[in-house]
Design a protein around this motif. Structure first.
Motif, short mmCIF file in Angstrom:
data_model
loop_
_atom_site.label_atom_id
_atom_site.label_comp_id
_atom_site.label_asym_id
_atom_site.label_seq_id
_atom_site.Cartn_x
_atom_site.Cartn_y
_atom_site.Cartn_z
N VAL A 1 -81.81 -5.46 -10.70
CA VAL A 1 -81.93 -6.92 -10.55
C VAL A 1 -81.75 -7.30 -9.09
CG1 VAL A 1 -80.76 -9.10 -11.07
CG2 VAL A 1 -81.28 -7.49 -12.90
N GLU A 2 -80.79 -6.70 -8.42
CA GLU A 2 -80.56 -7.02 -7.02
C GLU A 2 -81.73 -6.57 -6.16
OE1 GLU A 2 -79.54 -6.78 -2.98
OE2 GLU A 2 -79.69 -4.95 -4.17
N ARG A 3 -82.34 -5.46 -6.50
CA ARG A 3 -83.45 -4.92 -5.71
C ARG A 3 -84.72 -5.76 -5.87
NH1 ARG A 3 -84.42 -1.10 -2.00
NH2 ARG A 3 -83.37 0.60 -3.04
N TRP A 4 -85.07 -6.15 -7.11
CA TRP A 4 -86.33 -6.84 -7.34
C TRP A 4 -86.22 -8.36 -7.29
CZ3 TRP A 4 -86.35 -2.44 -11.01
CH2 TRP A 4 -87.14 -1.41 -10.53
N ILE A 5 -85.12 -8.91 -7.71
CA ILE A 5 -84.98 -10.37 -7.72
C ILE A 5 -84.28 -10.85 -6.46
CG2 ILE A 5 -83.94 -12.32 -8.94
CD1 ILE A 5 -84.40 -10.79 -11.52
N GLY A 6 -83.27 -10.12 -6.03
CA GLY A 6 -82.54 -10.50 -4.83
C GLY A 6 -81.14 -10.96 -5.17
N TRP A 7 -80.33 -11.03 -4.16
CA TRP A 7 -78.95 -11.46 -4.32
C TRP A 7 -78.90 -12.98 -4.22
CZ3 TRP A 7 -74.97 -8.94 -6.08
CH2 TRP A 7 -73.70 -9.44 -5.89
N PRO A 8 -78.27 -13.67 -5.18
CA PRO A 8 -78.26 -15.14 -5.12
C PRO A 8 -77.38 -15.65 -3.97
CG PRO A 8 -76.92 -14.35 -6.95
CD PRO A 8 -77.59 -13.15 -6.36
N ASP A 9 -77.79 -16.79 -3.41
CA ASP A 9 -77.05 -17.36 -2.29
C ASP A 9 -75.64 -17.79 -2.70
OD1 ASP A 9 -79.09 -16.99 -0.50
OD2 ASP A 9 -79.98 -18.96 -0.88
N TRP A 10 -75.47 -18.23 -3.94
CA TRP A 10 -74.15 -18.69 -4.37
C TRP A 10 -73.15 -17.55 -4.48
CZ3 TRP A 10 -72.37 -16.41 -8.73
CH2 TRP A 10 -73.30 -15.88 -9.61
N ALA A 11 -73.64 -16.31 -4.56
CA ALA A 11 -72.73 -15.17 -4.67
C ALA A 11 -72.41 -14.54 -3.32
CB ALA A 11 -73.33 -14.12 -5.60
N THR A 12 -72.95 -15.08 -2.25
CA THR A 12 -72.72 -14.55 -0.91
C THR A 12 -71.54 -15.27 -0.28
OG1 THR A 12 -75.07 -14.11 -0.70
CG2 THR A 12 -73.79 -14.12 1.32
N LEU A 13 -70.61 -14.51 0.24
CA LEU A 13 -69.45 -15.08 0.91
C LEU A 13 -69.76 -15.33 2.38
CD1 LEU A 13 -66.61 -12.83 -0.53
CD2 LEU A 13 -67.19 -15.15 -1.19
N GLU A 14 -69.21 -16.41 2.90
CA GLU A 14 -69.33 -16.67 4.32
C GLU A 14 -68.33 -15.79 5.05
OE1 GLU A 14 -71.48 -18.66 5.85
OE2 GLU A 14 -72.39 -19.11 3.91
N PRO A 15 -68.68 -15.28 6.21
CA PRO A 15 -67.72 -14.44 6.94
C PRO A 15 -66.50 -15.26 7.38
CG PRO A 15 -69.69 -14.83 8.25
CD PRO A 15 -69.95 -15.40 6.89
#
Length: 63
Positions: free
Chosen positions: A38-52
């Motif tokens: 799922v991560e490879r073909w659809i991508g990682w959702p923006d809401w699950a990405t942490l800000e540094p």
């Protein structure tokens, strides 16, 4: 090869795990592969990405 793995394989050959344990391990591996796909073909959702984390914000030092 690590000698510990050889000991583990010998132990498994003498006393194999139960079918329930085998199903559990295969289920975990399948779930991990599904997440990778799922991560490879659809991508990682923006809401699950942490800000540094920014360091030093709000900390004041006297000169």
């Amino acid at each position: 090869m690590n000698p510990r793995w050889m000991v583990r394989m010998a132990r498994w050959s003498r006393r194999p795990p139960s079918w329930g344990r085998v199903k559990l391990v295969f289920g975990i591996v399948a779930a991990a592969l599904l997440l990778v796909a799922v991560e490879r073909w659809i991508g990682w959702p923006d809401w699950a990405t942490l800000e540094p984390a920014r360091r030093g914000i709000g900390i004041k030092t006297s000169p």
